[in-house]
Each structure stands twice: as structure tokens, then as C-alpha cells.
Design a protein around this motif. Sequence first.
Motif, short mmCIF file in Angstrom:
data_model
loop_
_atom_site.label_atom_id
_atom_site.label_comp_id
_atom_site.label_asym_id
_atom_site.label_seq_id
_atom_site.Cartn_x
_atom_site.Cartn_y
_atom_site.Cartn_z
N SER A 164 -21.63 -28.47 -21.78
CA SER A 164 -21.76 -29.55 -22.75
C SER A 164 -21.09 -29.13 -24.04
CB SER A 164 -23.23 -29.87 -23.01
OG SER A 164 -23.83 -28.88 -23.81
N LEU A 165 -20.89 -30.08 -24.94
CA LEU A 165 -20.28 -29.76 -26.23
C LEU A 165 -21.11 -28.76 -27.01
CD1 LEU A 165 -19.05 -33.29 -27.42
CD2 LEU A 165 -17.68 -31.44 -26.41
N ASN A 166 -22.41 -28.75 -26.79
CA ASN A 166 -23.30 -27.82 -27.50
C ASN A 166 -23.03 -26.36 -27.14
OD1 ASN A 166 -24.63 -29.91 -28.83
ND2 ASN A 166 -26.14 -30.15 -27.18
N ASP A 167 -22.33 -26.14 -26.03
CA ASP A 167 -22.01 -24.76 -25.63
C ASP A 167 -20.86 -24.17 -26.44
OD1 ASP A 167 -23.94 -24.66 -23.54
OD2 ASP A 167 -22.59 -25.85 -22.27
N PHE A 168 -20.13 -25.00 -27.18
CA PHE A 168 -18.93 -24.55 -27.87
C PHE A 168 -19.23 -24.20 -29.33
CE2 PHE A 168 -17.26 -26.55 -24.18
CZ PHE A 168 -16.03 -25.96 -23.93
N SER A 169 -18.60 -23.13 -29.80
CA SER A 169 -18.75 -22.67 -31.18
C SER A 169 -17.37 -22.63 -31.84
CB SER A 169 -19.36 -21.28 -31.23
OG SER A 169 -20.62 -21.25 -30.60
N PRO A 170 -17.31 -22.84 -33.15
CA PRO A 170 -16.01 -22.74 -33.84
C PRO A 170 -15.43 -21.33 -33.75
CG PRO A 170 -17.66 -23.84 -35.22
CD PRO A 170 -18.40 -23.26 -34.05
N ILE A 171 -14.13 -21.25 -33.62
CA ILE A 171 -13.45 -19.95 -33.67
C ILE A 171 -13.23 -19.60 -35.14
CG2 ILE A 171 -11.37 -18.65 -33.06
CD1 ILE A 171 -11.08 -20.42 -30.60
N THR A 172 -13.62 -18.39 -35.53
CA THR A 172 -13.56 -17.96 -36.91
C THR A 172 -13.02 -16.54 -37.00
OG1 THR A 172 -15.79 -17.03 -36.89
CG2 THR A 172 -15.60 -19.38 -37.42
N LEU A 173 -12.84 -16.08 -38.22
CA LEU A 173 -12.45 -14.70 -38.43
C LEU A 173 -13.49 -13.74 -37.86
CD1 LEU A 173 -11.17 -14.93 -42.11
CD2 LEU A 173 -9.78 -14.19 -40.16
N GLU A 174 -14.76 -14.16 -37.92
CA GLU A 174 -15.85 -13.29 -37.49
C GLU A 174 -15.86 -13.07 -35.97
OE1 GLU A 174 -16.20 -15.70 -39.84
OE2 GLU A 174 -16.19 -14.15 -41.40
N ASN A 175 -15.40 -14.05 -35.20
CA ASN A 175 -15.43 -13.87 -33.73
C ASN A 175 -14.04 -13.79 -33.11
OD1 ASN A 175 -14.54 -16.60 -33.48
ND2 ASN A 175 -16.66 -17.33 -33.56
N MET A 176 -13.01 -13.60 -33.93
CA MET A 176 -11.65 -13.60 -33.40
C MET A 176 -11.41 -12.45 -32.42
SD MET A 176 -9.18 -12.23 -36.47
CE MET A 176 -9.16 -10.49 -36.91
N ASP A 177 -12.15 -11.35 -32.56
CA ASP A 177 -11.96 -10.22 -31.64
C ASP A 177 -12.33 -10.61 -30.21
OD1 ASP A 177 -11.06 -8.64 -33.69
OD2 ASP A 177 -12.97 -7.61 -33.99
N ILE A 178 -13.29 -11.49 -30.05
CA ILE A 178 -13.66 -11.97 -28.71
C ILE A 178 -12.48 -12.71 -28.08
CG2 ILE A 178 -15.19 -13.53 -27.43
CD1 ILE A 178 -17.28 -13.04 -29.63
N ILE A 179 -11.86 -13.57 -28.85
CA ILE A 179 -10.72 -14.34 -28.36
C ILE A 179 -9.55 -13.41 -28.05
CG2 ILE A 179 -9.24 -16.33 -28.81
CD1 ILE A 179 -12.30 -16.90 -28.85
N ASN A 180 -9.27 -12.49 -28.97
CA ASN A 180 -8.15 -11.58 -28.79
C ASN A 180 -8.31 -10.70 -27.56
OD1 ASN A 180 -6.05 -12.01 -30.59
ND2 ASN A 180 -7.04 -10.88 -32.26
N GLU A 181 -9.54 -10.33 -27.22
CA GLU A 181 -9.76 -9.49 -26.05
C GLU A 181 -9.38 -10.22 -24.78
OE1 GLU A 181 -10.58 -6.33 -23.58
OE2 GLU A 181 -10.13 -6.42 -25.73
N PHE A 182 -9.70 -11.52 -24.70
CA PHE A 182 -9.29 -12.30 -23.53
C PHE A 182 -7.76 -12.44 -23.49
CE2 PHE A 182 -13.72 -13.61 -23.21
CZ PHE A 182 -13.87 -13.73 -21.83
#
Length: 306
Positions: free
Chosen positions: A3-21
Amino acid sequence: MLSLNDFSPITLENMDIINEFFRQYPQVHSDNTIITILCWNHYAHYHYTIRNNTLIIMTDIDGDRTFRPPIGEKNDELLADLLCLAYRDGGSTPFQMLDEDGYNWFTERYPGIPVYEDRDFADYVYLSTDLATLPGRQYLTIRGHINKFNRTTEYSVEEIGSGNIEEITEFLEKWCEWKHCDEYPILAHERDAVFFSIDHFDEIGCHGILIRTKKAIGAIAIWGNLNDETIVVHFEKALPGFEGIYKAINMQTAKAVQSRHRYINRESDMGEPGLREAKTRYHPHHMAPVWFIRRSDMEAHKEFFC
């Protein structure tokens, strides 16, 4: 079920999670880079969720949501769940594929749903050695413009770093004043994007060079890594008054990266005829295509994924 509730904004604070993928599953299109995502977040509102050890990215542009295939190991049930969410809550083009792997996965699973290629947002990818040396007759005119620039302009090339960031900020303010950024929404968005890259230059992995003339900074280029072989030139700006300076900064960028990166991705032309002509004139090695499906085409097939 997603659902849409499962999604969180991408930010500077969580960018390492995205970069790892992105590190584990190298990307090929400029829009799947942390620099693009963070710099253009004010416009595209990137969100993410992690499901079954895969990354799912969603954009939300003025309430028009678009989802991308999961990045990670393929899971057909998750793809179906994602398509159901895209059908329920997506916009007019609720699903977009930024690489052949995602395209092949979707078309093999759902051969009855039409898929459309979005030529306007296909990236131009060049051999870095071609842009650095401009070999052969096909680059004769461009070489002529650069030779004239070299003859008529006294300049130097510098790396962008903490010592000249303040000057670059002043340069970009002049560029926006010249371009009347406040009068055109797309330029206003681009202004915000390029200033974000300067404000967080090292933090988000930017690299760059500038051309300094006797007067002041005349042009800049900012890039970042896409994969082991490829960089993306995210921003390239120049002030008027120096014929050939855009061609010069293009060539200097290629010279700076050619020993480490085989390819230079110079992003899409966004369907703008003049930009398309200019990018084609540099003879890309290949394109990085984009595909999408329409929500209207999902209706007849929704029983297969919802």
C-alpha cells in the motif's frame, strides 16, 4: 499486500540504503542515481520501500504516481502485488521500466499488456574517449568550434571543491538571472536541483570541474557515478559571451574521466528538438531506453495481478 503507507520519502538520512541496492544491482539510467533522486526530490518526490530484500521506488509528481520494478532478486508475486498497487493508486502511466532487465521481466510475465517506449526520456550514452578526443570527420565541426574557443579565450580548468563552491554559487545566481529562472517552472526546478548538488556536493558523491576565464567562472560540469563503467553528467552550465564554451566543458569533462570510466551518460533530451539535435551531433555509442505502461491498458488484464 503493498500500500502507499509502506513507502517513505527518500532523504539524505536514508540515502545509504538506496545506494547499497544501486551498488549490488548496478543501474543504467540516470534517474536511478542518488544524485538525481535527491537533487530533483522537490519536483518528483521520490519514495521507497523494501520488500523481500528488494528496493521499490515510486515518484509522485503533482499527485501522478509512477512505480518502478523491484531492484533485487526477481519475485513474481511481488511484481504482481506492485502492479496491483500501481493500478489502484498510480497515475496515467503508473509503471515505468528503466532497464532491459525490468522490461524483459514484465513482458515475459504479462505479454498481453502493451508496453511503450518513451523516447523523450531515453539517455544518451557516449564513449568517454570519443568525447575527449573527438576523432574523425564526424566531429570536424565541433573540433573547429573548440579550436576557435582555445584561440580566442584565455582559460584554465579546475576541479570543483570546497575552495570554489562559494564562487560557483555566485556563478549559478548569474546563470539564473540570465535565464530568468523565476519565469519558467522547469528552470526554477532545475535551479533548485543544481543548488542542492552544490550545497551537498561531497555528501551525495558529486564530482566536477569548472572553466575559469580571465573575468570569472565561465562554465561548470557536475557528475556522479552510475556504475563501474559509467558516469552521469547531471549539470552543465555556462554563461554567455564565450562561443564554444559548452563544447569545451564537455570535452574537458571527458578528459577528466576517460582513464577511469568507459562511458559518459549525458541524460535525455526530454523531447526538446534543439537538445535532441545537439546530443545526436555527438554520436552516442548507445541509448539507455525507458518504457512505460498506461493505466488504461491494465484494465483488461487486472485479473492477472489483482
